[in-house]
Scaffold this active site. Structure first.
Site, PDB file in Angstrom:
ATOM      1  N   SER A 198       9.262  -0.035  11.806  1.00 15.14           N
ATOM      2  CA  SER A 198       8.703   0.826  10.766  1.00 15.14           C
ATOM      3  C   SER A 198       8.406   2.187  11.370  1.00 15.14           C
ATOM      4  O   SER A 198       7.665   2.290  12.350  1.00 15.14           O
ATOM      5  CB  SER A 198       7.415   0.176  10.233  1.00 15.14           C
ATOM      6  OG  SER A 198       6.743   1.046   9.345  1.00 15.14           O
ATOM      7  N   LYS A 204      12.619   0.749   8.568  1.00 11.85           N
ATOM      8  CA  LYS A 204      11.785   1.096   7.410  1.00 11.85           C
ATOM      9  C   LYS A 204      11.237   2.488   7.618  1.00 11.85           C
ATOM     10  O   LYS A 204      10.725   2.800   8.698  1.00 11.85           O
ATOM     11  CB  LYS A 204      10.667   0.064   7.296  1.00 11.85           C
ATOM     12  CG  LYS A 204       9.468   0.448   6.446  1.00 11.85           C
ATOM     13  CD  LYS A 204       8.600  -0.778   6.182  1.00 11.85           C
ATOM     14  CE  LYS A 204       7.129  -0.466   6.255  1.00 11.85           C
ATOM     15  NZ  LYS A 204       6.301  -1.679   6.015  1.00 11.85           N
ATOM     16  N   LYS A 264       8.662   5.501   6.261  1.00 13.71           N
ATOM     17  CA  LYS A 264       7.528   5.843   5.415  1.00 13.71           C
ATOM     18  C   LYS A 264       7.921   7.064   4.591  1.00 13.71           C
ATOM     19  O   LYS A 264       8.508   8.020   5.137  1.00 13.71           O
ATOM     20  CB  LYS A 264       6.308   6.164   6.283  1.00 13.71           C
ATOM     21  CG  LYS A 264       5.798   4.955   7.048  1.00 13.71           C
ATOM     22  CD  LYS A 264       5.202   3.929   6.096  1.00 13.71           C
ATOM     23  CE  LYS A 264       4.581   2.768   6.837  1.00 13.71           C
ATOM     24  NZ  LYS A 264       3.980   1.790   5.920  1.00 13.71           N
ATOM     25  N   ASP A 310       8.862   2.722   2.446  1.00 13.05           N
ATOM     26  CA  ASP A 310       7.505   2.268   2.106  1.00 13.05           C
ATOM     27  C   ASP A 310       6.675   3.485   1.743  1.00 13.05           C
ATOM     28  O   ASP A 310       6.488   4.381   2.568  1.00 13.05           O
ATOM     29  CB  ASP A 310       6.890   1.528   3.306  1.00 13.05           C
ATOM     30  CG  ASP A 310       5.518   0.936   3.006  1.00 13.05           C
ATOM     31  OD1 ASP A 310       5.022   1.086   1.879  1.00 13.05           O
ATOM     32  OD2 ASP A 310       4.941   0.316   3.935  1.00 13.05           O
ATOM     33  N   GLU A 338       9.119  -0.351  -0.972  1.00  9.75           N
ATOM     34  CA  GLU A 338       7.833  -1.024  -0.809  1.00  9.75           C
ATOM     35  C   GLU A 338       6.699  -0.186  -1.406  1.00  9.75           C
ATOM     36  O   GLU A 338       6.563   0.995  -1.108  1.00  9.75           O
ATOM     37  CB  GLU A 338       7.593  -1.268   0.694  1.00  9.75           C
ATOM     38  CG  GLU A 338       6.345  -2.060   1.018  1.00  9.75           C
ATOM     39  CD  GLU A 338       6.219  -2.356   2.527  1.00  9.75           C
ATOM     40  OE1 GLU A 338       7.222  -2.219   3.270  1.00  9.75           O
ATOM     41  OE2 GLU A 338       5.106  -2.707   2.959  1.00  9.75           O
ATOM     42  N   ASP A 358       3.144  -4.823  -1.144  1.00 11.07           N
ATOM     43  CA  ASP A 358       2.345  -4.998   0.082  1.00 11.07           C
ATOM     44  C   ASP A 358       0.870  -4.936  -0.338  1.00 11.07           C
ATOM     45  O   ASP A 358       0.237  -5.978  -0.581  1.00 11.07           O
ATOM     46  CB  ASP A 358       2.741  -3.894   1.080  1.00 11.07           C
ATOM     47  CG  ASP A 358       1.871  -3.833   2.331  1.00 11.07           C
ATOM     48  OD1 ASP A 358       0.876  -4.556   2.416  1.00 11.07           O
ATOM     49  OD2 ASP A 358       2.175  -3.029   3.249  1.00 11.07           O
ATOM     50  N   LYS A 402       1.123 -10.162   4.882  1.00 13.06           N
ATOM     51  CA  LYS A 402       0.340  -9.854   6.090  1.00 13.06           C
ATOM     52  C   LYS A 402      -0.834 -10.811   6.038  1.00 13.06           C
ATOM     53  O   LYS A 402      -1.702 -10.682   5.163  1.00 13.06           O
ATOM     54  CB  LYS A 402      -0.180  -8.415   6.054  1.00 13.06           C
ATOM     55  CG  LYS A 402       0.895  -7.336   6.133  1.00 13.06           C
ATOM     56  CD  LYS A 402       0.285  -5.948   5.968  1.00 13.06           C
ATOM     57  CE  LYS A 402       1.378  -4.868   6.076  1.00 13.06           C
ATOM     58  NZ  LYS A 402       0.872  -3.543   5.646  1.00 13.06           N
ATOM     59  N   GLY A 454       3.231  -5.766   9.165  1.00 16.48           N
ATOM     60  CA  GLY A 454       2.425  -5.545  10.361  1.00 16.48           C
ATOM     61  C   GLY A 454       1.408  -4.458  10.090  1.00 16.48           C
ATOM     62  O   GLY A 454       1.532  -3.706   9.107  1.00 16.48           O
TER      63      GLY A 454
HETATM   64  O1  OSB Z   1       2.259  -0.421   4.898  1.00 16.89           O
HETATM   65  O2  OSB Z   1       3.215  -1.758   6.191  1.00 16.89           O
HETATM   66  C1  OSB Z   1       2.412  -0.845   6.018  1.00 16.89           C
HETATM   67  C2  OSB Z   1       1.077   0.357   9.387  1.00 16.89           C
HETATM   68  C3  OSB Z   1      -0.241   0.627   9.059  1.00 16.89           C
HETATM   69  C4  OSB Z   1      -0.652   0.459   7.757  1.00 16.89           C
HETATM   70  C5  OSB Z   1       0.241   0.007   6.789  1.00 16.89           C
HETATM   71  C6  OSB Z   1       1.550  -0.287   7.119  1.00 16.89           C
HETATM   72  C7  OSB Z   1       1.979  -0.076   8.436  1.00 16.89           C
HETATM   73  C8  OSB Z   1       3.349  -0.258   8.873  1.00 16.89           C
HETATM   74  C9  OSB Z   1       3.570  -0.536  10.337  1.00 16.89           C
HETATM   75  O3  OSB Z   1       4.307  -0.138   8.166  1.00 16.89           O
HETATM   76  C10 OSB Z   1       4.006  -1.915  10.567  1.00 16.89           C
HETATM   77  C11 OSB Z   1       3.946  -2.277  12.034  1.00 16.89           C
HETATM   78  O4  OSB Z   1       4.876  -1.909  12.752  1.00 16.89           O
HETATM   79  O5  OSB Z   1       2.954  -2.923  12.450  1.00 16.89           O
HETATM   80 MG    MG Z   2       3.546  -1.403   3.567  1.00 12.21          MG
END
Ligand code: OSB
Ligand code: MG
Length: 371
Positions: free
Chosen positions: A136, A162, A164, A189, A214, A239, A263, A291
């Site tokens: 991500s 992924k 952001k 995401d 997402e 999520d 999660k 994560g």
């Molecule tokens: O939305 O999945 C999310 C990290 C912090 C808060 C929200 C998210 C995330 C990630 C990172 O996408 C996922 C990871 O590599 O742990």
């Molecule tokens: Mg997310």
């Protein structure tokens, strides 16, 4: 089962690089860890709450407060038959606060697995020996920098990327990424950055051949997500919206998503995650493991959970060194040449917690004993 002692520790751990999502940026994490002892064994848990209430209303401080005032006293006052029943004890001790509950509940699963001499993955019902890893990537000012990083992680073997996104950092970025990497398994995401009034704009993302989109809208916008999903060929993934098995069942019934990010740290722990996993499997909805920039302790829990059969898509379970110069567990999690992480086979979380290193990272500590 009887817990005799619980230790709470807050550590400070610096990410290799800042991580930016639509709602804010993190560089140095403060992480609340728990160690539970009883029945001649110990178990470790990690709270996924951040320092600030941007992803969720919970923070390190709210989690610490509800743990110290309500959850830990309840856990030390009672006995319970198994880790799978422990979640009910916590549910009776406080409403809400799933991240705080999860930290304690997951530690108890680790303890039960160690006591039985089985891996946490096996105790949860997992069978895979390795889980597919994705990566991500946070929002970046420079698109060229982002392209370079995508290329690097793809070359390392990650199975999907992924990105952001946020308003103003979406269509243009995806055009650049797709012109450089036309066939890359790619998803985005938004962390709830769009309003339902922007539905038509979000629908433009359908043109980029994404694996999924997402959480475009706020957590409680299940109807807006259903309207969007009806407009899109691309699956919507939820999520932040999925806070419990009941909300997950509702989202599926409404058609709000076609895939779910689980999660354990967000939904109250492993028992709720198993329920969500099973209800999604019955509905034909694939899940994957998200994560929260966890240390090796939370990562070990995630990898164990992701070994269950309906985790059918690569997760945000990346290798330790994607996050940290040095992780708090031994061995660290490494990306295997086939783009997977091995599921530890030893008792409990299956990795050794480096208590000496944790001590050097500690910023707060408290311990509690049965009355
Ligand atoms: O939305 O999945 C999310 C990290 C912090 C808060 C929200 C998210 C995330 C990630 C990172 O996408 C996922 C990871 O590599 O742990
Ligand atoms: Mg997310």
């Amino acid at each position: 089962m009887r817990i005799e002692r619980i230790e709470l520790q807050v550590i400070r751990l610096r990410l290799q690089e800042p991580f930016r999502i639509s709602s804010g940026q993190t560089h140095e994490r403060r992480i609340l860890l728990l160690k539970v002892e009883g029945e001649g064994a110990r178990g470790y848990g990690e709270c996924v709450a951040d320092e600030t209430p941007h992803y969720s209303y919970e923070t390190v401080q709210t989690a610490r407060w509800v743990l110290e005032q309500h959850l830990i006293p309840a856990a030390l006052a009672r006995e319970f038959a198994s880790a799978s029943e422990f979640a009910a004890l916590l549910a009776a001790a406080a409403r809400g606060h799933p991240m705080a509950k999860a930290a304690l509940e997951m530690a108890v699963w680790d303890l039960e697995a160690r006591r039985r001499g089985v891996s946490l993955a096996a105790l949860l019902g997992g069978s895979k020996q390795a889980v597919e890893a994705g990566v991500s990537l946070g929002i970046r000012e420079e698109v060229e920098e982002l392209l370079e990083r995508i290329g690097r992680f793809w070359a390392e073997g990650y199975r999907r990327v992924k990105l952001k996104i946020a308003p103003g950092r979406d269509v243009g970025v995806l055009e650049s990424v797709r012109s450089r990497f036309p066939d890359l398994p790619l998803m985005v995401d938004a962390n709830a950055a769009y309003t339902p009034a922007e539905l038509e704009h979000v629908a433009r993302l359908d043109a980029f051949g994404l694996m999924m989109i997402e959480q475009p809208f706020a957590a409680d916008e299940l109807l807006a997500h259903a309207e969007l999903q009806a407009r899109l060929a691309t699956p919507v993934c939820l999520d932040e919206s999925i806070t419990s098995p009941a909300t997950c069942a509702l989202a599926i019934r409404l058609g709000s998503c076609r895939t779910v990010n689980i999660k354990a740290g967000r939904v109250g722990g492993h028992a709720a995650s198993l329920e969500i996993h099973d209800l999604c499997a019955r509905a034909g909805v694939p899940v994957w493991c998200g994560g929260m920039l966890e240390s090796g302790i939370g990562r070990a829990h995630n990898v164990a959970l992701a070994s269950l059969p309906n985790f059918r898509l690569p997760g945000d379970t990346s290798a330790s060194r994607r996050y940290w110069a040095r992780d708090v567990v031994r061995p660290e999690f490494e990306l295997q040449p086939d783009g997977t992480l091995a599921v530890p086979a030893g008792p409990g979380i299956g990795v050794e917690v480096d208590e000496g290193f944790l001590k050097t990272l500690e910023v707060a500590k408290a311990s509690f004993r049965r009355g």
